[in-house]
Design a protein around this motif. Structure first.
Motif, mmCIF file in Angstrom:
data_model
loop_
_atom_site.group_PDB
_atom_site.id
_atom_site.type_symbol
_atom_site.label_atom_id
_atom_site.label_comp_id
_atom_site.label_asym_id
_atom_site.label_seq_id
_atom_site.Cartn_x
_atom_site.Cartn_y
_atom_site.Cartn_z
ATOM 1 N N THR A 26 42.498 12.813 70.551
ATOM 2 C CA THR A 26 42.399 13.005 69.660
ATOM 3 C C THR A 26 40.830 14.013 69.055
ATOM 4 O O THR A 26 40.279 14.457 70.301
ATOM 5 N N GLN A 27 40.274 13.997 67.671
ATOM 6 C CA GLN A 27 38.879 14.764 67.282
ATOM 7 C C GLN A 27 37.736 14.710 68.599
ATOM 8 O O GLN A 27 37.147 15.078 68.786
ATOM 9 N N GLU A 31 36.093 16.422 71.181
ATOM 10 C CA GLU A 31 33.949 16.471 70.457
ATOM 11 C C GLU A 31 33.501 16.019 72.539
ATOM 12 O O GLU A 31 32.048 16.550 72.850
#
Length: 120
Positions: A26-27, A31
């Motif tokens: 996922t983003q 990150e």
């Protein structure tokens, strides 16, 4: 009990062995992984401060996928420290985190001050 024929077991073994290898991150996971890669060794609270959101679940996911691991504790707080793994390096085709590209050109000048202020 009758023995299982390899052709009947194969799909289940393949799914078990390959599970997670083709699943995208996922983003939030990307990150968080970037923060760990560039700031390691780093605590969860520091990661959360840099990202601005709680990262506990994402760290668990990255740890379970073998991309991040515990690597000791911070002397002052006793909080666990995290770093990237050899698998992380292999997936990116790198020998060392020193091979990561410089991050400075992509960050605002005050990123450290903002992270320090939010973790205080």
């Amino acid at each position: 009990m009758a023995a299982l024929h390899p052709s009947r077991v194969r799909p289940y073994v393949e799914r078990f062995v390959l599970d997670g290898q083709s699943v995208r991150l996922t983003q939030a996971a990307l990150e968080t992984l970037a923060v760990v890669a560039y700031k390691q060794p780093v605590t969860r609270s520091r990661i959360s401060a840099i990202r601005g959101v709680n990262c506990d679940g994402v760290i668990r996911t990255l740890t379970s996928r073998g991309l991040v691991e515990e690597c000791g504790t911070e002397p002052e707080s006793g909080a666990f420290l995290y770093r990237t793994t050899t698998l992380f390096l292999e997936k990116l085709g790198m020998n060392s985190v020193n091979d990561l590209p410089p991050l400075a050109p992509f960050l605002p000048d005050d990123v450290e001050e903002v992270a320090d202020a939010s973790s205080s």
